[in-house]
Design a protein around this motif. Structure first.
Motif, PDB file in Angstrom:
ATOM      1  N   SER A 153      90.217  64.570  19.984  1.00 21.68           N
ATOM      2  CA  SER A 153      91.081  64.093  21.061  1.00 21.68           C
ATOM      3  C   SER A 153      92.216  65.080  21.317  1.00 21.68           C
ATOM      4  N   TYR A 154      92.790  65.596  20.240  1.00 25.53           N
ATOM      5  CA  TYR A 154      93.841  66.618  20.358  1.00 25.53           C
ATOM      6  C   TYR A 154      93.300  67.815  21.147  1.00 25.53           C
ATOM      7  N   ALA A 155      92.069  68.225  20.827  1.00 29.62           N
ATOM      8  CA  ALA A 155      91.448  69.362  21.509  1.00 29.62           C
ATOM      9  C   ALA A 155      91.208  69.073  22.992  1.00 29.62           C
ATOM     10  N   ALA A 156      90.886  67.825  23.306  1.00 25.93           N
ATOM     11  CA  ALA A 156      90.672  67.456  24.711  1.00 25.93           C
ATOM     12  C   ALA A 156      91.951  67.668  25.521  1.00 25.93           C
ATOM     13  N   ILE A 172      87.579  63.751  30.086  1.00 25.64           N
ATOM     14  CA  ILE A 172      87.065  64.508  28.949  1.00 25.64           C
ATOM     15  C   ILE A 172      87.065  63.592  27.734  1.00 25.64           C
ATOM     16  N   THR A 173      85.874  63.307  27.228  1.00 27.66           N
ATOM     17  CA  THR A 173      85.749  62.373  26.100  1.00 27.66           C
ATOM     18  C   THR A 173      85.642  63.128  24.784  1.00 27.66           C
ATOM     19  N   PRO A 174      86.347  62.672  23.765  1.00 22.93           N
ATOM     20  CA  PRO A 174      86.209  63.275  22.445  1.00 22.93           C
ATOM     21  C   PRO A 174      85.098  62.657  21.618  1.00 22.93           C
ATOM     22  N   GLY A 213      95.606  61.298  18.440  1.00 23.65           N
ATOM     23  CA  GLY A 213      95.314  62.701  18.714  1.00 23.65           C
ATOM     24  C   GLY A 213      95.871  63.150  20.048  1.00 23.65           C
ATOM     25  N   ALA A 214      95.665  62.322  21.073  1.00 21.54           N
ATOM     26  CA  ALA A 214      96.161  62.659  22.410  1.00 21.54           C
ATOM     27  C   ALA A 214      97.686  62.663  22.453  1.00 21.54           C
ATOM     28  N   GLU A 215      98.298  61.673  21.813  1.00 23.32           N
ATOM     29  CA  GLU A 215      99.765  61.588  21.815  1.00 23.32           C
ATOM     30  C   GLU A 215     100.396  62.792  21.126  1.00 23.32           C
ATOM     31  N   LEU A 222      89.543  72.834  17.382  1.00 22.73           N
ATOM     32  CA  LEU A 222      88.129  72.869  17.003  1.00 22.73           C
ATOM     33  C   LEU A 222      87.601  74.296  16.970  1.00 22.73           C
ATOM     34  N   GLY A 223      88.430  75.236  17.394  1.00 22.87           N
ATOM     35  CA  GLY A 223      87.996  76.608  17.597  1.00 22.87           C
ATOM     36  C   GLY A 223      87.966  76.885  19.092  1.00 22.87           C
TER      37      GLY A 223
END
Length: 372
Positions: free
Chosen positions: A301-304, A119-121, A47-49, A336-337
């Protein structure tokens, strides 16, 4: 002349190298890349990548490119602290992670001391954001929220059931079990068995025998999918007809690989499934085209990462403390919105919903959001 030319070339190289280093926003991804919870680590890392790649392709963070540094904490608190110290030494400014609350809590103290925003997902224990630290944020909910939903659900749907509350003695598992028990008890439903097991246990025969003797029909599990899958399978094998209900710690399709057909009917709480949002369809397809199913924490994770980038833009700075202030002051669009944070660093997002494990058209079991 030759010496001067070489000196000039060397100086130019040094300036270029320094410039490229200054132009990187270094983000650490801390997660269990190996070990029993590696499936969750893969979700957080992928997600982060992907978020970093998409943000970089769009121009980066305030014109600077994101560089990811990976730290494998193996779901171990001591290793998590080692990862945190290495991130600090490597010049990491922001961290997406960790997965386990028991890792995130001690690691966040190292980050706070070294000027790093975390920031933790996935870490849901309330303590993570209850210590007045400037640097702790999450894109997921908290166990006191999750437990309230689960406890109310149990009291409503299984008011005549005999319930066992079992946890894995970790900050996450025990915390979730206790919050659920508290809400369930407040609604008038009392458990008939309350036990704890150890992470890594393989044989639950004695526990299952105790639950059979007590006539247990519902097992509330506070812990992860690794032990949950074994409990589900062994309970069925030993003739205990009980439905396992749990939280976000079992949201991995690996649960079905461990539990087999016995997983059918298992229930768990989790946030609303972001892969069902129409605006995420193209992104979900991008993950799948790359051979990865973006389940569970992938989009959290993407949202973080999205939040870090958006808050840095709002602050017009990549200084972590300035970004932290912007995160608490603004609202940011994510997969996530729209997300905003309270003063503690907890997100203002829709609450938890219930999922049920079912067999799909492909013959494989997975968790399906009720009502979807």
């Amino acid at each position: 002349m030759k010496k001067s030319l070489l000196s000039a070339v060397a100086l130019t190289a040094m300036v270029a190298f320094s410039g490229s280093a200054w132009a990187d926003v270094i983000v650490g991804v801390g997660a269990p890349i190996t070990g029993p919870n590696a499936a969750f680590g893969a979700q957080i890392l992928k997600g982060a990548e992907q978020a970093a790649a998409d943000i970089n392709a769009a121009g980066g963070i305030n014109g600077e490119q994101i560089k990811i540094v990976v730290g494998d904490d193996v779901s171990d608190p001591k290793q998590g602290v080692s990862v945190a110290n290495k991130f600090a030494a490597d010049g990491v400014q922001f961290v997406v992670g960790h997965f386990n609350s028991g890792v995130s809590i001690p690691a966040s103290e190292v980050y706070a001391e070294n000027g790093i925003l975390e920031i933790t997902p996935a870490a849901t224990n309330p303590v993570f954001t209850e210590r007045d630290l400037w640097n702790t944020f999450r894109t997921c909910g908290r166990d006191d929220q999750q437990g309230t939903i689960a406890g109310a659900y149990l009291a409503e749907k299984f008011k005549d059931a005999k319930i066992a509350v079992i946890d894995d003695k970790t900050p996450y598992g025990q915390g979730l079990a206790e919050e659920t028990k508290k809400a369930m008890n407040a609604a008038g439903l009392k458990e008939v068995v309350r036990e704890g097991v150890n992470v890594g246990d393989k044989d639950f025969s004695a526990l299952i025998a105790k639950m059979k003797e007590a006539g247990v029909t519902i097992i509330y599990w506070g812990g992860l999918h690794t032990e949950a899958g074994l409990i589900i399978r062994q309970a069925k094998d030993q003739g205990l007809q009980a439905t396992l209900v749990s939280g976000d710690g079992i949201v991995s399709n690996e649960l079905a690989s461990i539990a087999g057909d016995a997983v059918e009917g298992t229930l768990n709480t989790f946030g609303p499934d972001p892969t069902l949002r129409p605006e995420n369809k193209e992104l979900v397809e991008k993950f799948k085209a790359a051979g990865f199913n973006p389940e569970a924490y992938t989009l959290y994770s993407y949202a973080a990462m999205q939040t870090i980038a958006a808050a840095a833009k709002a602050a017009n700075s990549t200084d972590p403390q300035a970004v932290a202030e912007a995160m608490k002051a603004g609202k940011f669009p994510t997969v996530l919105g729209e997300i905003s944070f309270d003063e503690k660093g907890d997100p203002k997002l829709p609450g938890y919903v219930m999922y049920e494990w079912k067999k799909g058209a492909d013959g494989k079991y997975t968790y399906v959001q009720q009502g979807s």
